[in-house]
Design a protein around this motif. Structure first.
Motif, PDB file in Angstrom:
ATOM      1  N   GLU A   1      38.342 -19.668 -72.595  1.00 36.32           N
ATOM      2  CA  GLU A   1      39.650 -20.258 -72.887  1.00 36.32           C
ATOM      3  C   GLU A   1      40.458 -20.385 -71.599  1.00 36.32           C
ATOM      4  O   GLU A   1      40.680 -19.403 -70.886  1.00 36.32           O
ATOM      5  N   VAL A   2      40.854 -21.602 -71.319  1.00 35.85           N
ATOM      6  CA  VAL A   2      41.614 -21.872 -70.102  1.00 35.85           C
ATOM      7  C   VAL A   2      42.821 -22.717 -70.460  1.00 35.85           C
ATOM      8  O   VAL A   2      42.691 -23.696 -71.194  1.00 35.85           O
ATOM      9  N   LYS A   3      44.010 -22.305 -70.014  1.00 35.36           N
ATOM     10  CA  LYS A   3      45.178 -23.194 -70.143  1.00 35.36           C
ATOM     11  C   LYS A   3      45.533 -23.633 -68.742  1.00 35.36           C
ATOM     12  O   LYS A   3      44.844 -24.416 -68.138  1.00 35.36           O
ATOM     13  N   ARG A   4      46.666 -23.088 -68.193  1.00 34.10           N
ATOM     14  CA  ARG A   4      46.896 -23.381 -66.783  1.00 34.10           C
ATOM     15  C   ARG A   4      45.911 -22.591 -65.938  1.00 34.10           C
ATOM     16  O   ARG A   4      45.392 -23.041 -64.940  1.00 34.10           O
ATOM     17  N   GLY A   5      45.656 -21.349 -66.360  1.00 33.66           N
ATOM     18  CA  GLY A   5      44.683 -20.500 -65.697  1.00 33.66           C
ATOM     19  C   GLY A   5      43.737 -19.944 -66.747  1.00 33.66           C
ATOM     20  O   GLY A   5      43.815 -20.299 -67.924  1.00 33.66           O
ATOM     21  N   VAL A   6      42.856 -19.047 -66.306  1.00 33.87           N
ATOM     22  CA  VAL A   6      41.918 -18.424 -67.251  1.00 33.87           C
ATOM     23  C   VAL A   6      42.731 -17.464 -68.118  1.00 33.87           C
ATOM     24  O   VAL A   6      43.381 -16.547 -67.602  1.00 33.87           O
ATOM     25  N   VAL A   7      42.705 -17.682 -69.424  1.00 30.67           N
ATOM     26  CA  VAL A   7      43.554 -16.876 -70.292  1.00 30.67           C
ATOM     27  C   VAL A   7      42.974 -15.472 -70.448  1.00 30.67           C
ATOM     28  O   VAL A   7      41.792 -15.311 -70.767  1.00 30.67           O
ATOM     29  N   VAL A   8      43.800 -14.456 -70.175  1.00 28.84           N
ATOM     30  CA  VAL A   8      43.353 -13.069 -70.322  1.00 28.84           C
ATOM     31  C   VAL A   8      44.320 -12.301 -71.209  1.00 28.84           C
ATOM     32  O   VAL A   8      45.483 -12.672 -71.342  1.00 28.84           O
ATOM     33  N   ASP A   9      43.809 -11.187 -71.782  1.00 25.22           N
ATOM     34  CA  ASP A   9      44.681 -10.326 -72.575  1.00 25.22           C
ATOM     35  C   ASP A   9      45.253  -9.235 -71.665  1.00 25.22           C
ATOM     36  O   ASP A   9      45.074  -9.270 -70.458  1.00 25.22           O
ATOM     37  N   ASP A  10      45.924  -8.258 -72.267  1.00 21.88           N
ATOM     38  CA  ASP A  10      46.582  -7.236 -71.451  1.00 21.88           C
ATOM     39  C   ASP A  10      45.593  -6.368 -70.683  1.00 21.88           C
ATOM     40  O   ASP A  10      45.982  -5.614 -69.793  1.00 21.88           O
ATOM     41  N   HIS A  11      44.316  -6.452 -71.066  1.00 17.30           N
ATOM     42  CA  HIS A  11      43.317  -5.699 -70.305  1.00 17.30           C
ATOM     43  C   HIS A  11      42.448  -6.618 -69.480  1.00 17.30           C
ATOM     44  O   HIS A  11      41.331  -6.293 -69.108  1.00 17.30           O
ATOM     45  N   LEU A  12      42.959  -7.796 -69.195  1.00 18.08           N
ATOM     46  CA  LEU A  12      42.337  -8.769 -68.307  1.00 18.08           C
ATOM     47  C   LEU A  12      41.017  -9.319 -68.824  1.00 18.08           C
ATOM     48  O   LEU A  12      40.217  -9.864 -68.058  1.00 18.08           O
ATOM     49  N   ALA A  13      40.751  -9.138 -70.133  1.00 22.97           N
ATOM     50  CA  ALA A  13      39.531  -9.707 -70.699  1.00 22.97           C
ATOM     51  C   ALA A  13      39.770 -11.174 -71.021  1.00 22.97           C
ATOM     52  O   ALA A  13      40.846 -11.553 -71.491  1.00 22.97           O
ATOM     53  N   THR A  14      38.750 -11.975 -70.775  1.00 24.61           N
ATOM     54  CA  THR A  14      38.835 -13.385 -71.128  1.00 24.61           C
ATOM     55  C   THR A  14      38.393 -13.524 -72.580  1.00 24.61           C
ATOM     56  O   THR A  14      38.212 -12.526 -73.282  1.00 24.61           O
ATOM     57  N   SER A  15      38.180 -14.743 -73.005  1.00 22.72           N
ATOM     58  CA  SER A  15      37.749 -14.931 -74.391  1.00 22.72           C
ATOM     59  C   SER A  15      36.304 -14.470 -74.601  1.00 22.72           C
ATOM     60  O   SER A  15      35.799 -14.467 -75.710  1.00 22.72           O
ATOM     61  N   ASP A  16      35.602 -14.100 -73.523  1.00 22.38           N
ATOM     62  CA  ASP A  16      34.254 -13.515 -73.621  1.00 22.38           C
ATOM     63  C   ASP A  16      34.390 -12.048 -73.217  1.00 22.38           C
ATOM     64  O   ASP A  16      34.849 -11.736 -72.111  1.00 22.38           O
ATOM     65  N   ALA A  17      34.025 -11.119 -74.108  1.00 22.70           N
ATOM     66  CA  ALA A  17      34.280  -9.699 -73.883  1.00 22.70           C
ATOM     67  C   ALA A  17      33.573  -9.145 -72.653  1.00 22.70           C
ATOM     68  O   ALA A  17      33.930  -8.079 -72.147  1.00 22.70           O
TER      69      ALA A  17
END
Ligand code: SRM
Ligand SMILES: Cc1cc2nc3c(=O)[nH]c(=O)nc-3n(C[C@H](O)[C@H](O)[C@H](O)COP(=O)(O)OP(=O)(O)OC[C@H]3O[C@@H](n4cnc5c(N)ncnc54)[C@H](O)[C@@H]3O)c2cc1C
Ligand code: SF4
Ligand code: FES
Lengths: 825, 112
Positions: free
Chosen positions: A259-275
């Motif tokens: 998942e990418v919007k302006r940048g690579v989308v991460v959660d609060d633990h810096l995980a991307t949409s792939d764990a």
């Protein structure tokens, strides 16, 4: 699965920059030896401090000085560094990455730390040799090579990077121009006041700054030769540096389906949409924000290292950022939110002598932002208070003086001045200390502020120390001193209107930020009383040069019509000298019919008022009036309103001169001028005075021998008959004297003072000496008036009917759609 | 009825309002003033001064306030409240900015 050692997991890092480096340091500190690490870097070198590229460009540092991790470090931690090999694909199913050289590497955990790409504006010529960005060592080397050949450089972008590049190239001897789209430098980090000081400092280095300048093309045949701006100018250039911004480098992640919007989308633990894949640094987008500074990246790196090490760490919550500019000799700091404030929620300190500007912005007793220029010692202290959301209500009074000042009680200003030693400096601009002032007061018997200013120069420049000088007077003279009733312009300054005007002139101040800084304004952006005044003073001081600020004008002057109580407007065309023609009357009648204007009235100023025009109709009303030769009567302006005339010698049996003709000439000479308050004239053909010239700002009464010039009348809130200024023999002289009076008024009076108030202040005799007795001075005033008039010789209605400032007259939107909720009811 | 529903309308790019300026938006039964501050914050208030109905969109914007053009009441842009000694309130509408475009929420207005 594919781990070479079954208890060590395989960590692959893409990008060997600052975020990756910090993350690995944090990881090795937490879980030494826990991972097999392979790191791919597109750059053919070890990890270095990218921030320090600016000093490398300027020649203050060498590459060796800015290396963060040398070869030994990678070896010591068993990191397999593949430099100069770019990762081109991720196979998420197989958990491998592939590189440009064709190598493939498996991972258990993948970290993307690909940073950002410099944004290149898509103009013709952007790919010419000699156009560079400013991101890595290769760029710096290209710039240094160009600088070695000398010549000129154009830096596009007046943000942090652009200015550091410009300063570096200037230090290397190039002729540098910074081209910036926005009206102020570093607009994202600075307010207009700090930007004004920054611009001064940059220009002092010989760098030319072009703000509000849009690049339309880069020119050159085979290599860069110049830059074309949208105003048609071409700037010569042997080197063009694009520093207009950065874009998160998320292409690889996007291609891999993350998942990418302006940048690579991460959660609060810096995980991307792939764990199994994390991202850190400038390439990420976290809670909608992308960052371009290292501090947030370091915070992210810490969280991610903890996560990979398997420690329970609190998540990343986003960062407040602060900025410093790394240009030697420029001290600048900004942090947080510094939306334009007002005196309720900001504290401002300016020290014009030292070029210091500090502003701290508060909301609900907490600091939300700070801008510091010239003295940034307390930057980190404010920054800390911002991040902690600390309640600073108790410190408010002394907050702006910084951390060192805290703890002392709030002093009584008089006691504070009394406690100062004799060598304490009172006036920074002129370097006058307390002892000098006290001595002047006692030995020369001075009793007031003006005398102290004249003798010692204390508070004679920016005036900010006025209250301190007054305190010295009070302390020295005791009860014998009573402060003269000085009326400061507004609460933003201690200077009076007249003092501000003198200083605008003496110090060649040409913009509102320049006035506010050099005169030590106590607020960041002024208030509704000083803004229109300063705008007028600058219009009057620098005709044709100063750019009017419509947003600092009252609505009537902004839209060139008078607002009425129901929000409609009135339109008053000029009727020169009160004369009209059947054609003009027909034109007015037609307009009134066509636009259904409810009221048509003859005014007290000998012309016709069309009242109740809807705002949207104004441009069309004006266009139609213009088409019949009618122009704006400026009935809305602090400027020339009307010149009333009587019939005069042409018809009247008592008339002595051509009063109608002279009135028309007066009106044509003076119309369009901006003045401190409105100005009304009248010309009467004989002393019977049917044009009521003796209650006008300037009144002419024709007599057999010539013209009596009267000034300083009024018939409004205050009724005041004019005083006789003098007598002239010819019509030319009458015009010249009247224009000279008007110009003196324009140059000297306080904003909103009607002409009579100004004459009362300076004295009729002074004015008489200036415009009747001193012929050379009269001529000079007249000439300056004519020059100023050249700048306003356009009919404002015609400009607007042609589409100028259309936004004033059209609504932003008309929403006809009824929201569904209404239907639901 | 669900009054908390939001209806966002696109009002166009931020740049269509001058800094420290305002434009109007016409909706059935009322006019709304949309203000832009020097720092690009945007606020929306009903375009009627709580004093005598002056068009607030014509006032001088300073900080997060506007001076009514008719009799100079100072209105807080965020809350719509008159400041200082004056009392009264101009109704405010939620605004959001996305990709440099201004959106206004008319849900509340429609429900009212
Ligand atoms: C239209 C007119 C009344 C009329 O129907 O005759 C008028 C209308 C207004 N006058 Fe006037 N004045 C008008 C002639 C006068 C005169 C008579 C004259 O000019 O010979 C005076 C007394 C002379 C003088 O100025 O000394 C006059 C003294 C004032 C004053 C008091 C000024 C003062 O310094 O004391 C104000 C208030 C102000 O300016 O702050 C004022 C203000 C106003 C304002 C602008 C009130 C306002 O702020 O909205 C009115 C605007 C109405 C509009 O939208 O057009 N008007 N006003 C006259 C327009 C003349 C023109 O053709 O431009
Ligand atoms: C001249 C300059 C001055 C600066 N000054 C300051 C300052 O004063 N203060 C401040 O806080 N910040 C400053 N910055 C910003 C700061 O340097 C960055 O925020 C920081 O470097 C970002 O770290 P990063 O690891 O996310 O990206 P980077 O440091 O850019 O690292 C990313 C690396 O990944 C590599 N890469 C990209 N794609 C791939 C791929 N597919 N395969 C392999 N490798 C890849 C890139 O080549 C690059 O080496 C400055 C930046 C510059 C350029
Ligand atoms: S006298 Fe008063 S009411 Fe009449 S036009 Fe002038 S300002 Fe308005
Ligand atoms: S209507 Fe706004 S102040 Fe009077």
């Amino acid at each position: 699965m594919t781990s070479p050692n079954k208890c060590r997991r395989k960590l692959v890092v893409v990008g060997n920059g600052m975020a990756a480096g910090r993350m690995l340091e944090e990881l090795f500190a937490r879980a030494p030896g826990g991972h097999d690490v392979t790191i791919f870097g597109a750059e053919p070198r070890v990890n270095y401090d990218r921030i320090m590229l600016s000093p490398v460009l300027a020649g203050d540092k060498a590459f060796a000085d800015i290396v963060i991790h040398d070869e030994d470090w990678y070896a010591g931690h068993g990191v397999d560094l593949r430099r100069g090999d770019k990762v081109v694909a991720i196979d998420r199913a197989a958990r491998t990455v592939t590189t440009a050289s064709g190598a493939s590497e498996p991972y258990d955990t993948l970290v993307l730390a690909t940073g950002s790409d410099p944004f290149v504006i898509p103009v013709p010529g952007k790919d010419l040799p000699g156009v560079v960005t400013f991101r890595d060592l290769d760029d710096v080397e290209a710039m240094l090579a160009a600088a070695g050949r000398g010549g000129s450089a154009v830096v596009i972008g007046g943000g942090l990077l652009g200015l550091e590049a410009a300063a570096g190239l200037a230090a290397k001897g190039m002729t540098v121009t910074v081209v910036h789209l926005m009206p102020i430098l570093m607009e994202r980090q600075l307010d207009q006041n700090a930007a004004y000081l920054l611009r001064k400092a940059i220009e002092k280095r010989g760098i030319t700054v072009e703000t509000g300048a849009n690049t339309t093309a880069i020119l050159g045949d085979g290599k860069v030769e110049g830059v074309r701006l949208d105003d048609g100018r071409t700037l010569p250039a042997d080197l063009v540096v694009m520093a207009v911004g950065i874009r998160p480098n998320a292409a690889l992640a996007k291609a891999a389906g993350l998942e990418v919007k302006r940048g690579v989308v991460v959660d609060d633990h810096l995980a991307t949409s792939d764990a199994n894949i994390f991202a850190v640094g400038e390439c990420v987008e976290h809670r909608g924000a992308c960052y371009g500074l290292v501090a947030p990246l370091y915070e992210m790196a810490k969280v991610l290292a903890g996560r990979i090490a398997g420690e329970p760490v609190p998540g990343y919550v986003g960062s407040v950022t602060s900025t410093k500019l790394k240009v030697t000799g420029v001290d600048l700091f900004s942090a947080g939110d510094f939306s334009e404030g007002d005196d309720n929620d900001e504290v401002v300190l300016r020290d014009p002598a030292r070029g210091v500007y500090k502003r701290v912005i508060l909301r609900d007793g907490r600091i939300v932002g700070a801008v510091l220029y010239g003295d940034t010692a307390d930057g980190s202290w404010y920054f800390d208070l911002i991040r902690k959301h600390a309640d600073v209500s108790d410190m408010r009074e002394t907050l702006i003086y910084g951390q060192a000042f805290q703890g002392g009680g709030v002093l009584d200003p008089l006691a504070a001045v009394a406690a100062l030693s004799d060598d304490a400096e009172i006036c920074g601009c002129n370097g006058v200390c307390k002892g000098t002032i006290v001595q002047a007061i006692t030995t020369k018997g001075l009793s007031g502020l003006d005398e102290v200013r004249a003798v010692t120069k204390a508070s004679a420049s920016c005036g900010q120390c006025t209250s301190k000088v007054e305190a010295v007077l009070a302390v020295t003279l005791g009860d014998a001193y009573s402060a003269a009733a000085r009326k400061p312009m507004c609460k933003c300054t201690e200077l009076t209107h007249e003092e501000v005007r003198e200083r605008i002139d003496a110090k060649t101040l040409k913009s509102v930020p320049a006035v506010m800084q050099e005169l030590g304004w106590k607020t960041s952006c002024g208030c509704p009383s000083c803004r229109p005044a300063l705008n007028y003073y600058l219009v009057a001081a620098w005709p044709g040069e100063y750019r009017d600020d419509p947003q600092s004008r009252y609505v009537n002057e902004r839209v060139h019509a008078n607002i009425q109580k129901d929000g409609t407007f009135s339109v008053v065309p000029r009727m020169w000298g009160g004369l009209t023609t059947p054609d003009e009357l027909r034109a007015i009648a037609d307009v009134a019919d066509r636009f259904k204007i409810p009221t048509v009235k003859v005014t007290g100023g000998q012309r016709i008022d069309l009242i109740g025009v809807r705002k949207e109709d104004l441009p069309a009303v004006w266009a139609q009036l213009n088409a019949s030769g009618l122009v704006s009567g400026q009935a809305y302006a602090k400027g020339l309103r009307t010149v009333k005339t009587c019939v005069g010698k042409e018809w009247c049996r008592f008339g002595t001169q051509d009063s109608m003709g002279l009135g028309v000439k007066m009106e044509r000479l003076m119309c369009g001028s901006w003045t401190p308050a409105k100005v009304k004239l009248a010309v009467s053909g004989c002393p019977r005075n049917c044009a009521e010239a003796t209650v006008k700002d300037i009144g002419v009464i024709c007599v057999d021998s010539g013209y009596d010039i009267h000034v300083a009348g009024a018939a409004g809130l205050h009724v005041r008959a004019t005083d006789l200024l003098g007598h002239v023999d010819t019509e030319e002289d009458a015009l010249e004297v009247c224009a000279a009076v008007l110009q003196a008024y324009r140059e000297q009076a306080a904003y909103l003072d009607r002409l009579y108030k100004w004459v009362d202040k300076i004295g009729l005799d002074t004015l008489r000496a200036e415009v009747i007795d001193d012929l050379a001075n009269r001529r000079a005033l007249y000439d300056r008036f004519v020059v100023a008039q050249r700048a306003v010789r356009k009919d404002p209605w015609a400009e607007r009917a042609a589409g100028h400032e259309l936004h004033e007259f059209t609504p932003l939107a008309k929403l006809a759609i009824i929201p569904p909720v209404l239907v639901e009811v | 009825m669900d009054v908390s529903r939001q209806y966002w309308f696109d009002l166009g790019p931020l740049s269509s309002i001058p800094k420290r300026g305002a434009r109007t938006v016409q909706v059935p039964r009322r006019e709304i003033a949309v203000f832009r501050t020097a720092n690009d914050e945007v606020f929306a208030l009903e375009n009627r001064c709580p004093h005598k109905g002056g068009p607030l969109s014509e006032g001088i914007v300073h900080g997060r306030k506007v001076a009514c053009p008719l009799h100079n009441w100072i209105i807080d842009l965020e809350s719509g409240d008159a400041t200082g000694a004056d009392h009264g309130c101009a109704r405010s509408f939620p605004i959001k900015i996305e990709n440099d475009r201004i959106f206004i929420d008319m849900g509340v207005a429609a429900a009212a």
